[in-house]
Design a protein around this motif. Structure first.
Motif, PDB file in Angstrom:
ATOM      1  N   LEU A  24       0.757  -1.170  -0.097  1.00 47.22           N
ATOM      2  CA  LEU A  24       0.041   0.063   0.099  1.00 47.22           C
ATOM      3  C   LEU A  24       0.824   1.353   0.043  1.00 47.22           C
ATOM      4  O   LEU A  24       0.398   2.215  -0.853  1.00 47.22           O
ATOM      5  CB  LEU A  24      -1.039  -0.126   1.313  1.00 47.22           C
ATOM      6  CG  LEU A  24      -1.854   1.298   1.531  1.00 47.22           C
ATOM      7  CD1 LEU A  24      -2.650   1.645   0.169  1.00 47.22           C
ATOM      8  CD2 LEU A  24      -2.658   1.120   2.691  1.00 47.22           C
ATOM      9  N   ALA A  25       1.674   1.297   0.681  1.00 42.70           N
ATOM     10  CA  ALA A  25       2.782   2.582   0.795  1.00 42.70           C
ATOM     11  C   ALA A  25       3.473   2.645  -0.545  1.00 42.70           C
ATOM     12  O   ALA A  25       3.681   3.746  -0.941  1.00 42.70           O
ATOM     13  CB  ALA A  25       3.793   2.225   1.937  1.00 42.70           C
ATOM     14  N   ARG A  26       3.905   1.648  -1.421  1.00 41.77           N
ATOM     15  CA  ARG A  26       4.680   1.668  -2.465  1.00 41.77           C
ATOM     16  C   ARG A  26       3.618   2.407  -3.699  1.00 41.77           C
ATOM     17  O   ARG A  26       3.995   3.280  -4.182  1.00 41.77           O
ATOM     18  CB  ARG A  26       4.805   0.154  -3.245  1.00 41.77           C
ATOM     19  CG  ARG A  26       5.677   0.366  -4.415  1.00 41.77           C
ATOM     20  CD  ARG A  26       5.778  -0.932  -5.234  1.00 41.77           C
ATOM     21  NE  ARG A  26       4.526  -1.429  -5.410  1.00 41.77           N
ATOM     22  CZ  ARG A  26       3.932  -2.388  -5.141  1.00 41.77           C
ATOM     23  NH1 ARG A  26       4.521  -3.360  -4.142  1.00 41.77           N
ATOM     24  NH2 ARG A  26       2.748  -2.888  -5.504  1.00 41.77           N
ATOM     25  N   VAL A  27       2.407   1.928  -3.402  1.00 37.33           N
ATOM     26  CA  VAL A  27       1.428   2.800  -4.545  1.00 37.33           C
ATOM     27  C   VAL A  27       1.115   3.880  -4.117  1.00 37.33           C
ATOM     28  O   VAL A  27       1.121   5.134  -4.944  1.00 37.33           O
ATOM     29  CB  VAL A  27       0.081   1.951  -4.336  1.00 37.33           C
ATOM     30  CG1 VAL A  27      -1.220   2.790  -5.240  1.00 37.33           C
ATOM     31  CG2 VAL A  27       0.117   0.482  -4.999  1.00 37.33           C
ATOM     32  N   ILE A  28       1.048   4.619  -2.835  1.00 39.95           N
ATOM     33  CA  ILE A  28       0.806   5.729  -2.306  1.00 39.95           C
ATOM     34  C   ILE A  28       2.135   6.564  -2.581  1.00 39.95           C
ATOM     35  O   ILE A  28       1.995   7.869  -3.065  1.00 39.95           O
ATOM     36  CB  ILE A  28       0.529   5.695  -0.756  1.00 39.95           C
ATOM     37  CG1 ILE A  28      -0.909   5.569  -0.565  1.00 39.95           C
ATOM     38  CG2 ILE A  28       0.817   7.305  -0.249  1.00 39.95           C
ATOM     39  CD1 ILE A  28      -1.445   4.994   0.865  1.00 39.95           C
ATOM     40  N   ALA A  29       3.227   6.099  -2.630  1.00 43.97           N
ATOM     41  CA  ALA A  29       4.373   6.764  -2.662  1.00 43.97           C
ATOM     42  C   ALA A  29       4.291   7.143  -4.182  1.00 43.97           C
ATOM     43  O   ALA A  29       4.819   8.186  -4.617  1.00 43.97           O
ATOM     44  CB  ALA A  29       5.727   5.870  -2.546  1.00 43.97           C
TER      45      ALA A  29
ATOM     46  N   ASP B  80       6.895  11.523  -4.637  1.00 44.96           N
ATOM     47  CA  ASP B  80       7.776  11.908  -5.578  1.00 44.96           C
ATOM     48  C   ASP B  80       8.247  10.673  -6.691  1.00 44.96           C
ATOM     49  O   ASP B  80       8.753  11.058  -7.637  1.00 44.96           O
ATOM     50  CB  ASP B  80       8.941  12.399  -4.882  1.00 44.96           C
ATOM     51  CG  ASP B  80       8.397  13.676  -4.219  1.00 44.96           C
ATOM     52  OD1 ASP B  80       7.637  14.334  -4.444  1.00 44.96           O
ATOM     53  OD2 ASP B  80       9.261  13.941  -3.109  1.00 44.96           O
ATOM     54  N   GLN B  81       7.811   9.600  -6.269  1.00 46.14           N
ATOM     55  CA  GLN B  81       8.131   8.572  -7.115  1.00 46.14           C
ATOM     56  C   GLN B  81       7.031   7.977  -8.341  1.00 46.14           C
ATOM     57  O   GLN B  81       5.855   8.631  -8.191  1.00 46.14           O
ATOM     58  CB  GLN B  81       8.317   7.132  -6.398  1.00 46.14           C
ATOM     59  CG  GLN B  81       9.476   7.129  -5.363  1.00 46.14           C
ATOM     60  CD  GLN B  81       9.414   5.859  -4.529  1.00 46.14           C
ATOM     61  OE1 GLN B  81       8.387   5.031  -4.702  1.00 46.14           O
ATOM     62  NE2 GLN B  81      10.751   5.348  -4.274  1.00 46.14           N
ATOM     63  N   SER B  82       7.530   7.802  -9.372  1.00 43.47           N
ATOM     64  CA  SER B  82       6.548   7.302 -10.650  1.00 43.47           C
ATOM     65  C   SER B  82       6.233   5.927 -10.592  1.00 43.47           C
ATOM     66  O   SER B  82       7.297   5.062 -10.024  1.00 43.47           O
ATOM     67  CB  SER B  82       7.150   7.807 -11.700  1.00 43.47           C
ATOM     68  OG  SER B  82       8.272   7.317 -12.379  1.00 43.47           O
ATOM     69  N   PHE B  83       5.382   5.507 -10.952  1.00 41.80           N
ATOM     70  CA  PHE B  83       5.233   3.958 -11.334  1.00 41.80           C
ATOM     71  C   PHE B  83       6.069   3.287 -12.236  1.00 41.80           C
ATOM     72  O   PHE B  83       6.367   3.924 -13.321  1.00 41.80           O
ATOM     73  CB  PHE B  83       3.618   3.612 -11.994  1.00 41.80           C
ATOM     74  CG  PHE B  83       2.528   3.738 -10.742  1.00 41.80           C
ATOM     75  CD1 PHE B  83       2.460   2.952 -10.039  1.00 41.80           C
ATOM     76  CD2 PHE B  83       1.904   5.201 -10.802  1.00 41.80           C
ATOM     77  CE1 PHE B  83       1.278   3.158  -8.927  1.00 41.80           C
ATOM     78  CE2 PHE B  83       0.759   5.296  -9.693  1.00 41.80           C
ATOM     79  CZ  PHE B  83       0.628   4.287  -8.848  1.00 41.80           C
ATOM     80  N   LYS B  84       6.796   2.374 -11.853  1.00 38.96           N
ATOM     81  CA  LYS B  84       7.549   1.406 -12.999  1.00 38.96           C
ATOM     82  C   LYS B  84       6.698   0.910 -13.911  1.00 38.96           C
ATOM     83  O   LYS B  84       5.631   0.609 -13.787  1.00 38.96           O
ATOM     84  CB  LYS B  84       8.176   0.476 -11.960  1.00 38.96           C
ATOM     85  CG  LYS B  84       9.333   0.997 -10.800  1.00 38.96           C
ATOM     86  CD  LYS B  84       9.635  -0.099 -10.206  1.00 38.96           C
ATOM     87  CE  LYS B  84      10.544   0.515  -9.049  1.00 38.96           C
ATOM     88  NZ  LYS B  84      11.037  -0.755  -7.964  1.00 38.96           N
ATOM     89  N   GLU B  85       7.520   0.511 -14.928  1.00 35.44           N
ATOM     90  CA  GLU B  85       6.798  -0.305 -16.189  1.00 35.44           C
ATOM     91  C   GLU B  85       6.156  -1.504 -15.465  1.00 35.44           C
ATOM     92  O   GLU B  85       6.516  -2.343 -14.975  1.00 35.44           O
ATOM     93  CB  GLU B  85       8.026  -0.631 -17.177  1.00 35.44           C
ATOM     94  CG  GLU B  85       7.478  -1.521 -18.207  1.00 35.44           C
ATOM     95  CD  GLU B  85       7.111  -0.349 -19.381  1.00 35.44           C
ATOM     96  OE1 GLU B  85       6.060  -1.012 -20.031  1.00 35.44           O
ATOM     97  OE2 GLU B  85       7.443   0.805 -19.530  1.00 35.44           O
TER      98      GLU B  85
END
Length: 108
Positions: free
Chosen positions: A38-43, A48-53
């Motif tokens: 969940l934290a990964r998606v929120i980040a 400031d992060q973007s979704f990876k491929e």
């Protein structure tokens, strides 16, 4: 669906399809893993992060996964989350009824 109904639905699913609950310790580790997802998606969505491929914005799915494991832990430890949530709201209301209203950091 109420919290009590959700606890019942999870319990029925475990008994019908899940064979048995994982141990409390395993479920605590799984809960930690799910909170990390969940934290990964929120980040990526709000930080400031973007979704990876290949990654997707599945915020609701990740929240539901966290709730699922929390409901499992409540069931297997005999916790009535409806009752406990009500007690938590009452505690926070008594403790914090003026605290946030007078917090200058929260004023727009």
């Amino acid at each position: 669906m109420t919290i009590k109904e959700a606890q019942g639905a999870v319990d029925r699913w475990i008994k019908e399809y899940g064979v048995r609950y994982f141990s409390e310790l395993t479920n605590m580790a799984v809960l930690t893993e799910e909170v990390g997802e969940l934290a990964r998606v929120i980040a990526r969505k709000y930080g400031d992060q973007s979704f990876k491929e290949g990654e997707k914005d599945n915020l609701g799915e990740e929240m539901a996964d966290v709730l699922w494991v929390l409901l499992c832990l409540a069931n297997q430890t005999g916790v009535d989350l409806t009752e406990e949530l009500q007690k938590s709201i009452e505690k926070k209301t008594q403790r914090d009824s003026l605290r946030h209203i007078h917090n200058k950091k929260l004023m727009a």
